[in-house]
Design an enzyme around this catalytic site. Structure first.
Site, PDB file in Angstrom:
ATOM      1  N   ASP A 109      22.877 -22.924  64.492  1.00 14.43           N
ATOM      2  CA  ASP A 109      23.342 -23.938  65.435  1.00 14.43           C
ATOM      3  C   ASP A 109      24.241 -23.419  66.433  1.00 14.43           C
ATOM      4  OD1 ASP A 109      24.931 -27.010  63.962  1.00 14.43           O
ATOM      5  OD2 ASP A 109      24.453 -26.454  66.043  1.00 14.43           O
ATOM      6  N   GLU A 200      19.227 -26.590  67.175  1.00 13.81           N
ATOM      7  CA  GLU A 200      19.482 -26.303  65.756  1.00 13.81           C
ATOM      8  C   GLU A 200      18.110 -25.828  65.498  1.00 13.81           C
ATOM      9  OE1 GLU A 200      20.703 -29.155  62.850  1.00 13.81           O
ATOM     10  OE2 GLU A 200      21.955 -30.114  64.717  1.00 13.81           O
TER      11      GLU A 200
END
Length: 617
Positions: A109, A200
């Site tokens: 992330d 992500e």
DNA sequence: GCGGATCAC
DNA sequence: TATGGTGATCCGC
């Protein structure tokens, strides 16, 4: 009496205030923030607005829904639940049997991605509270988060929390380029990695660790260092046995950190036992409140309530919760472009409109937008959905099924207008702040590379198959020749074959709506003949009909078999389909951009960006 | 299948 | 002065 009313109202406003904190409350950077103070400021900034009133109404509905849930539980507790209890335990046993601890799954992330990219260009922003996006914040840096600012927050509310907040406009092209840099690194570690969104990704590092004789932690450390070296942005990572756990873990040591959850059952169970439900992907503000109401605050709390969860929240939710309790999740990581898209739509918010003419004009405009999207994504849809949001923020949708799959603005408008007119009748003096169109039950309009009987089609053989049809090149424009081979290779997706096929026949028909309409009688019946099983249309010929039905039935069986093995509920949203078209675009090159108005160009860029997958590497 | 609702990002 | 857009899934009917 008075006091009791006061108390009730106070409790309701507590839940409303909590709700107003927004969907990203559990994100990193908020731990040290006094949420009570923040919610007070948000509450006061919002109070009295139409938005607020709508939130208040929704909150009241939820409160009622919850009291019904509680009533139902009281009723259930009077009954004999032993069989439900056994069913739950059987399901747990079944899940436990399928537990797979052999994979090294990583969730990566990017930290405050947009903000981080902006800070690279303007380093002076690093030391001040800064947010990206006007109107609504898309993200903000960690300085801003200390004041309670969050993504999804209205800009003017954020300014109340942090008057010195600097808001910078979005620059999609920049983020897309940066995301690509990150993806180039990820490919080295797992070529089959999955872009969950632009910032992500999920990776399966099992193979990499084996081949390089590295521990997962070392591999991820190195990967994060590689990303930083290449792209100069920091990423956080979670390492665990499955995607659900990895996702939760990537938030543990954010920003610029990583967390490994050991892959043994005991550790996982203990981890879940104390984990607040809201930390799990798929449990949002509403479900969190419902669970809280029955006494479930952490995933460990779920177990004690297993007997009646299915009856209270439904079978899917029950299965989902059981997996939360056990810490189970998917261990299969798929490339984003391997997900099948299910709809294409567009919607837009505007200054309140009321006059029927203006609303029709808006609908027409949206139809043209959608036509553009459908052209880019190469789809058309059998079902058309209109969405409106009233000035009160109340949302309504209507859908209808045109006599054929639609993709042209004229048709989109023609078949959505009656729905709009009907809504205007149902809701007198309708005032709108948003309108949207979406097509579902979509059919690919990609140029087919395989014909009905599975043969590879050559351009010269086209005529033998459908002699009455127009030259294919005339009904839709295709990408440059040099990309054809790449495009052909992408068309080996089994599940899509039927839809590819349908377009061969159907494509020609629906582009001639006018003559269809004039030639009333069997035109619709024949020209738009529809397979009772799938979405394929084809000419009425017995031989091809029978062959198709056989073919279609076998596909259907496969499809259902596949579906039954899929994990339940919201194990994962499926963003990948969005990237399919862009993956193609990356390879084929972008269609020439005719000169568009400036806001249109911005739109185009935004869409291109949000659709980026991992295929464009 | 339809419409409302929730969720993620 | 004025609270987003895209896509997916689930539920109850």
């Amino acid at each position: 009496m008075m006091a009791s009313d006061e108390a009730t109202r106070s409790i309701e406003h507590d839940s409303l205030k909590y709700h107003l904190l927004g969907p990203s409350l559990t994100k990193a950077g908020q731990d040290a923030v006094d949420q009570t103070k923040v919610s007070e400021i948000i509450y006061n900034a919002s109070k009295g607005s139409k938005f607020f009133n709508n939130e208040e109404a929704k909150d009241k509905n939820l409160t009622e829904k919850i009291s019904k849930v509680l009533a139902k539980r009281r009723q259930l507790e009077q009954l004999d639940l032993t069989s439900d209890l056994r069913r739950a335990d059987d399901y747990i046993a079944e899940l436990e049997l399928g537990r797979d601890l052999s994979q090294v799954i990583v969730h990566l992330d990017c930290d405050a991605f947009y903000a981080a990219v902006e800070e690279l260009d303007r380093p002076e922003l690093k030391d001040v509270p800064m947010a990206v996006g006007k109107g609504v914040l898309t993200t903000c840096n960690y300085h801003a988060r200390k004041f309670g600012c969050r993504s999804g927050m209205a800009g003017f509310v954020a300014m109340k929390l942090c008057p010195q907040l600097i808001c910078v406009p979005m620059n999609f092209a920049k983020y897309a380029a940066k995301a690509e840099e990150v993806r180039e690194v990820l490919t080295q570690y797992d070529p089959g990695f999955e872009s969950a969104s632009c910032d992500e990704a999920y990776l399966n590092l099992t193979e990499f660790c084996n081949e390089h004789h590295m521990t997962p932690e070392d591999a991820v450390s190195q990967m994060r260092a590689d990303v930083y070296a290449k792209a100069k942005i920091t990423v956080s990572a979670g390492i665990a046995a499955n995607a659900k756990l990895a996702k939760i873990c990537s938030n543990k040591n954010k920003p610029n950190g990583q967390f490994l959850l050991a892959s043994d059952r005991q550790t996982i169970m203990e981890f879940m036992r104390d984990l607040p439900t809201r930390k799990v992907n798929g449990i949002g503000r509403v479900f969190e409140r419902e669970l809280d109401a029955i006494g479930v605050k952490t995933c460990g709390d779920i177990y004690a309530h297993r007997a009646y969860l299915a009856k209270l929240f439904g079978q899917k939710a029950f299965q989902f919760l059981m997996q939360c309790y056990l810490g189970l999740g998917r261990t299969v990581i798929k490339r984003a472009e391997d997900y099948e898209r299910k709809s294409v739509g567009t919607e837009t918010t505007f200054k309140e409109l009321q006059s029927p003419d203006a609303l029709r004009e808006k609908l027409r405009h949206i139809a043209e937008e959608l036509e553009g999207d459908l052209k880019r994504t190469e789809y058309k849809g059998r079902t058309l959905c209109i969405k409106i949001k009233l000035h009160t923020y109340e949302v309504h949708t209507r859908q209808s099924t045109p006599p054929f799959a639609v993709h042209k603005a004229d048709d989109l408008y023609k078949y959505s207008l009656p729905m709009l007119e009907k809504l205007m009748k149902e809701i007198p003096n309708m005032k709108l702040r948003l309108m949207g169109l979406r097509v579902t039950h979509i059919i690919s309009t990609k140029k087919p590379g395989i014909d009905f009987f599975g043969r590879v089609k050559t351009s010269s053989s086209t005529a033998t198959k459908a002699p009455t049809l127009k030259n294919e090149e005339t009904w839709e424009t295709w990408p440059e020749e040099e990309f054809e081979e790449a495009a052909r290779q992408e068309r080996n997706d089994e599940m899509n074959e039927l839809e590819k096929l349908s377009q061969e026949y159907q494509g020609q028909h629906d582009s001639a709506t006018k003559s269809d309409a004039e030639d009333q009688r069997p035109a619709v019946a024949e020209e738009h003949w529809q397979c009772p099983i799938c979405t394929v249309a084809q000419p009425p010929n017995d031989a091809t009909f029978n062959a198709h039905i056989d073919f279609c039935l076998s596909k259907q069986t496969i499809k259902e078999a596949v579906r039954s093995t899929e994990p339940p509920m919201m194990e994962k949203q499926q963003p990948g389909s969005a990237s399919k078209s862009i993956a193609n675009r990356g390879k084929r090159g972008r269609p020439k951009n005719e000169t568009l108005p400036l806001d249109q160009q911005a739109r185009e860029k935004r869409r291109a960006f949000f659709s980026l997958g991992n295929g464009s590497a």
